[in-house]
Design a protein around this motif. Structure first.
Motif, PDB file in Angstrom:
ATOM      1  N   PRO A 241      12.133   1.680  -1.613  1.00 57.34           N
ATOM      2  CA  PRO A 241      12.140   0.514  -0.731  1.00 57.34           C
ATOM      3  C   PRO A 241      11.348   0.779   0.548  1.00 57.34           C
ATOM      4  CG  PRO A 241      14.371   1.097  -1.434  1.00 57.34           C
ATOM      5  CD  PRO A 241      13.491   2.232  -1.806  1.00 57.34           C
ATOM      6  N   THR A 242      10.705  -0.250   1.045  1.00 57.55           N
ATOM      7  CA  THR A 242      10.199  -0.222   2.413  1.00 57.55           C
ATOM      8  C   THR A 242      11.183  -1.026   3.248  1.00 57.55           C
ATOM      9  OG1 THR A 242       8.825  -2.184   1.982  1.00 57.55           O
ATOM     10  CG2 THR A 242       7.789  -0.030   1.724  1.00 57.55           C
ATOM     11  N   THR A 243      11.597  -0.484   4.380  1.00 60.02           N
ATOM     12  CA  THR A 243      12.668  -1.106   5.144  1.00 60.02           C
ATOM     13  C   THR A 243      12.221  -1.444   6.557  1.00 60.02           C
ATOM     14  OG1 THR A 243      13.555   1.028   5.884  1.00 60.02           O
ATOM     15  CG2 THR A 243      14.406   0.136   3.806  1.00 60.02           C
ATOM     16  N   SER A 244      12.946  -2.390   7.149  1.00 60.65           N
ATOM     17  CA  SER A 244      12.705  -2.780   8.537  1.00 60.65           C
ATOM     18  C   SER A 244      14.051  -2.922   9.233  1.00 60.65           C
ATOM     19  CB  SER A 244      11.964  -4.115   8.612  1.00 60.65           C
ATOM     20  OG  SER A 244      10.683  -4.042   8.037  1.00 60.65           O
ATOM     21  N   ASN A 245      14.116  -2.491  10.476  1.00 60.94           N
ATOM     22  CA  ASN A 245      15.282  -2.730  11.319  1.00 60.94           C
ATOM     23  C   ASN A 245      14.978  -3.962  12.173  1.00 60.94           C
ATOM     24  OD1 ASN A 245      16.742  -0.414  10.440  1.00 60.94           O
ATOM     25  ND2 ASN A 245      15.475   0.865  11.757  1.00 60.94           N
ATOM     26  N   VAL A 246      15.791  -4.993  12.012  1.00 56.47           N
ATOM     27  CA  VAL A 246      15.505  -6.273  12.661  1.00 56.47           C
ATOM     28  C   VAL A 246      16.725  -6.751  13.436  1.00 56.47           C
ATOM     29  CG1 VAL A 246      13.818  -6.927  10.902  1.00 56.47           C
ATOM     30  CG2 VAL A 246      16.224  -7.589  10.620  1.00 56.47           C
ATOM     31  N   ASP A 247      16.483  -7.646  14.379  1.00 60.35           N
ATOM     32  CA  ASP A 247      17.565  -8.291  15.121  1.00 60.35           C
ATOM     33  C   ASP A 247      17.789  -9.719  14.655  1.00 60.35           C
ATOM     34  OD1 ASP A 247      18.221  -6.115  16.815  1.00 60.35           O
ATOM     35  OD2 ASP A 247      16.460  -6.548  18.050  1.00 60.35           O
ATOM     36  N   ALA A 248      16.905 -10.219  13.785  1.00 58.26           N
ATOM     37  CA  ALA A 248      17.045 -11.566  13.244  1.00 58.26           C
ATOM     38  C   ALA A 248      16.188 -11.668  11.997  1.00 58.26           C
ATOM     39  CB  ALA A 248      16.617 -12.616  14.264  1.00 58.26           C
ATOM     40  N   HIS A 249      16.658 -12.403  11.002  1.00 60.65           N
ATOM     41  CA  HIS A 249      15.811 -12.663   9.843  1.00 60.65           C
ATOM     42  C   HIS A 249      16.222 -13.969   9.162  1.00 60.65           C
ATOM     43  CE1 HIS A 249      19.197 -10.477   7.972  1.00 60.65           C
ATOM     44  NE2 HIS A 249      18.886 -11.078   6.844  1.00 60.65           N
ATOM     45  N   VAL A 250      15.203 -14.624   8.595  1.00 62.02           N
ATOM     46  CA  VAL A 250      15.392 -15.877   7.869  1.00 62.02           C
ATOM     47  C   VAL A 250      15.888 -15.553   6.465  1.00 62.02           C
ATOM     48  CG1 VAL A 250      14.216 -17.890   6.902  1.00 62.02           C
ATOM     49  CG2 VAL A 250      13.604 -17.062   9.200  1.00 62.02           C
ATOM     50  N   PHE A 251      16.967 -16.210   6.029  1.00 58.30           N
ATOM     51  CA  PHE A 251      17.443 -15.968   4.669  1.00 58.30           C
ATOM     52  C   PHE A 251      17.423 -17.227   3.797  1.00 58.30           C
ATOM     53  CE2 PHE A 251      21.282 -16.900   7.119  1.00 58.30           C
ATOM     54  CZ  PHE A 251      21.994 -17.767   6.302  1.00 58.30           C
ATOM     55  N   SER A 252      17.063 -18.366   4.366  1.00 58.21           N
ATOM     56  CA  SER A 252      16.877 -19.581   3.577  1.00 58.21           C
ATOM     57  C   SER A 252      15.967 -20.499   4.368  1.00 58.21           C
ATOM     58  CB  SER A 252      18.226 -20.258   3.298  1.00 58.21           C
ATOM     59  OG  SER A 252      18.064 -21.414   2.494  1.00 58.21           O
ATOM     60  N   ARG A 253      15.142 -21.270   3.643  1.00 59.53           N
ATOM     61  CA  ARG A 253      14.170 -22.123   4.328  1.00 59.53           C
ATOM     62  C   ARG A 253      13.809 -23.317   3.467  1.00 59.53           C
ATOM     63  NH1 ARG A 253      10.102 -17.588   5.323  1.00 59.53           N
ATOM     64  NH2 ARG A 253      11.877 -16.279   4.760  1.00 59.53           N
ATOM     65  N   GLY A 254      13.267 -24.331   4.105  1.00 54.82           N
ATOM     66  CA  GLY A 254      12.827 -25.514   3.376  1.00 54.82           C
ATOM     67  C   GLY A 254      11.769 -26.249   4.184  1.00 54.82           C
ATOM     68  N   TRP A 255      10.982 -27.086   3.498  1.00 56.49           N
ATOM     69  CA  TRP A 255       9.886 -27.814   4.135  1.00 56.49           C
ATOM     70  C   TRP A 255       9.878 -29.247   3.622  1.00 56.49           C
ATOM     71  CZ3 TRP A 255       9.260 -23.424   1.111  1.00 56.49           C
ATOM     72  CH2 TRP A 255       9.103 -22.214   1.791  1.00 56.49           C
ATOM     73  N   ALA A 256       9.373 -30.153   4.440  1.00 59.10           N
ATOM     74  CA  ALA A 256       9.311 -31.551   4.025  1.00 59.10           C
ATOM     75  C   ALA A 256       8.164 -32.252   4.742  1.00 59.10           C
ATOM     76  CB  ALA A 256      10.621 -32.269   4.323  1.00 59.10           C
ATOM     77  N   ASP A 257       7.585 -33.226   4.059  1.00 58.50           N
ATOM     78  CA  ASP A 257       6.639 -34.168   4.656  1.00 58.50           C
ATOM     79  C   ASP A 257       7.442 -35.420   4.962  1.00 58.50           C
ATOM     80  OD1 ASP A 257       4.709 -36.088   5.222  1.00 58.50           O
ATOM     81  OD2 ASP A 257       3.272 -35.264   3.782  1.00 58.50           O
ATOM     82  N   LEU A 258       7.555 -35.762   6.245  1.00 58.28           N
ATOM     83  CA  LEU A 258       8.395 -36.885   6.632  1.00 58.28           C
ATOM     84  C   LEU A 258       7.932 -38.194   6.001  1.00 58.28           C
ATOM     85  CD1 LEU A 258      10.905 -37.520   8.341  1.00 58.28           C
ATOM     86  CD2 LEU A 258       9.376 -37.983  10.276  1.00 58.28           C
ATOM     87  N   SER A 259       6.659 -38.262   5.594  1.00 54.58           N
ATOM     88  CA  SER A 259       6.174 -39.488   4.955  1.00 54.58           C
ATOM     89  C   SER A 259       6.790 -39.705   3.579  1.00 54.58           C
ATOM     90  CB  SER A 259       4.646 -39.468   4.844  1.00 54.58           C
ATOM     91  OG  SER A 259       4.211 -38.470   3.940  1.00 54.58           O
ATOM     92  N   ASN A 260       7.511 -38.711   3.061  1.00 54.77           N
ATOM     93  CA  ASN A 260       8.247 -38.853   1.801  1.00 54.77           C
ATOM     94  C   ASN A 260       9.724 -39.173   2.041  1.00 54.77           C
ATOM     95  OD1 ASN A 260       6.025 -36.462   0.839  1.00 54.77           O
ATOM     96  ND2 ASN A 260       6.387 -38.157  -0.584  1.00 54.77           N
ATOM     97  N   TYR A 261      10.042 -39.717   3.196  1.00 55.18           N
ATOM     98  CA  TYR A 261      11.442 -39.962   3.528  1.00 55.18           C
ATOM     99  C   TYR A 261      12.130 -40.911   2.541  1.00 55.18           C
ATOM    100  CZ  TYR A 261      10.007 -44.530   5.357  1.00 55.18           C
ATOM    101  OH  TYR A 261       9.504 -45.803   5.478  1.00 55.18           O
ATOM    102  N   ALA A 262      11.370 -41.839   1.929  1.00 50.38           N
ATOM    103  CA  ALA A 262      11.958 -42.822   1.014  1.00 50.38           C
ATOM    104  C   ALA A 262      11.783 -42.435  -0.441  1.00 50.38           C
ATOM    105  CB  ALA A 262      11.356 -44.206   1.251  1.00 50.38           C
ATOM    106  N   SER A 263      10.807 -41.561  -0.739  1.00 46.68           N
ATOM    107  CA  SER A 263      10.511 -41.192  -2.130  1.00 46.68           C
ATOM    108  C   SER A 263       9.736 -39.887  -2.141  1.00 46.68           C
ATOM    109  CB  SER A 263       9.684 -42.299  -2.801  1.00 46.68           C
ATOM    110  OG  SER A 263       9.156 -41.852  -4.043  1.00 46.68           O
ATOM    111  N   LEU A 264      10.107 -39.000  -3.078  1.00 41.53           N
ATOM    112  CA  LEU A 264       9.366 -37.748  -3.211  1.00 41.53           C
ATOM    113  C   LEU A 264       8.027 -37.941  -3.915  1.00 41.53           C
ATOM    114  CD1 LEU A 264      12.184 -35.194  -4.110  1.00 41.53           C
ATOM    115  CD2 LEU A 264      11.068 -35.567  -1.904  1.00 41.53           C
ATOM    116  N   SER A 265       7.873 -39.044  -4.624  1.00 38.33           N
ATOM    117  CA  SER A 265       6.640 -39.272  -5.381  1.00 38.33           C
ATOM    118  C   SER A 265       5.667 -40.201  -4.668  1.00 38.33           C
ATOM    119  CB  SER A 265       6.966 -39.854  -6.766  1.00 38.33           C
ATOM    120  OG  SER A 265       7.681 -41.071  -6.645  1.00 38.33           O
TER     121      SER A 265
END
Length: 343
Positions: A241-265
């Protein structure tokens, strides 16, 4: 193109046993994918889940000896019919620290329930707490098109022009989040285009696999598995393993285009100054925020490491009363932080 490759649509027809091995930091085959896949399988399908802290890495290169042993037993049971009892063993194995794994009987873990938390404004602009009841007011950020997760989660107690951040107080007990979370954002853009990014962050000192180099380093030594064949020897380079000592890390994320607010398609042009409400998924996770750490939700604009910037970069105002996060929590959710009134 993506619909043609969407195996989730036909997951209800699966009869074969499923052994799903994934990297929590894999941003190629993203964690949202395996979570949707397992959730869509018929309950009768035998299943097993391994979740490492690696990126896009074959488990043969992150947990080699145990992988070979387990995979052979899995095939013995479900291809050859050898009743070796593997179906009665824990379904889930999660790497909590580099090379430190824990097992859980089932997936989703027993006792998992969705809890909803809401952002509350604090005395510092764009920084607040998480509550079990909706707050009031609004907060805003400006998308400059070049933000990154590292820049979004830095300096969590200070105002940042590029994101808003809401967190629990210091946890008095471990908090396990296991499954697919969702975030509902009520956003008012200043331009006719807007992109959103959202992150769950563990604030506290941790040793994790490094997110650079996929979390492993290849050595010069080799170990051999199986028999040699002409032109194909059975020896492979070892890894660590390569390791890092951190004080914060992201463990879940998501993205969205607000122009799809009514439909994903179908996209729709946004009207500046109008509030749009959109719910989008966060990546599947099985993460423990330890006692003494804080859980935070960060909302921002363009995550330049993963998504393109909108055609016109907006300022985005977030309506806090209509914004919430739905989290699959194992056991009892911790008591939310109680903000002190401004003085």
């Amino acid at each position: 193109m993506w619909v043609q490759r969407d195996f989730v649509r036909n997951a209800s027809h699966v009869k074969a046993a499923v052994f799903s091995a994934n990297g929590a930091f894999d941003l190629n085959v993203k964690p949202i994918n395996w979570g949707q896949w397992l959730a869509a399988l018929p309950p009768s399908v035998p299943r097993k889940l391994w979740l490492s802290q690696t990126g896009h890495v074959d488990p043969f290169d992150s947990r080699r000896a145990e992988w070979v042993r387990t995979l052979n037993r899995w095939f013995d049971r479900w291809l050859l019919g050898v009743r070796n009892g593997i179906e009665n063993e824990p379904q889930v194995s999660v790497e909590r620290q580099p090379d430190v794994w824990t097992d859980t009987a089932t997936w989703p873990p027993s006792g998992t329930a969705v809890s909803t938390v809401y952002p509350l404004a604090g005395s510092v602009a764009g920084v607040g707490t998480l509550s079990s009841t909706p707050g009031t007011g609004s907060s805003s950020f400006t998308d400059n098109g070049s933000g990154t997760p590292a820049s979004f989660i830095a300096s969590p107690g200070s105002t940042s022009a590029r994101r808003v951040l809401y967190s629990t107080g210091t946890l008095t007990s471990d908090l396990r989040i296991a499954g697919i979370g969702k975030i509902t954002v009520a956003a008012t853009p200043s331009k006719p285009t807007a992109h959103l990014s959202a992150f769950l962050v563990d604030y506290g000192p941790s040793t994790i696999r490094s997110t650079t180099g996929e979390g492993i380093r290849t050595l010069t030594t080799e170990s051999c598995w199986g028999e040699d064949r002409p032109g194909d020897d059975a020896c492979y380079k070892d890894t660590v393993p390569t390791t890092s000592n951190v004080d914060a890390h992201v463990f879940s994320r998501g993205w969205a285009d607000l122009s799809n607010y009514a439909s994903l398609s179908e996209t729709r042009t946004l009207t500046p100054g109008t509030t749009y409400t959109m719910t989008f998924r966060l990546s599947t996770t099985d993460h423990i925020v330890p006692r003494g750490h804080r859980l935070a939700v960060v909302i921002a604009g363009t995550d330049s490491s993963m998504i393109p910037a909108p055609a016109q970069l907006p300022q985005v105002s977030i309506n806090l009363a209509r914004t919430s996060v739905q989290l699959p929590i194992v056991g009892t959710a911790p008591q939310p932080a109680i903000p002190r009134p401004d003085r």
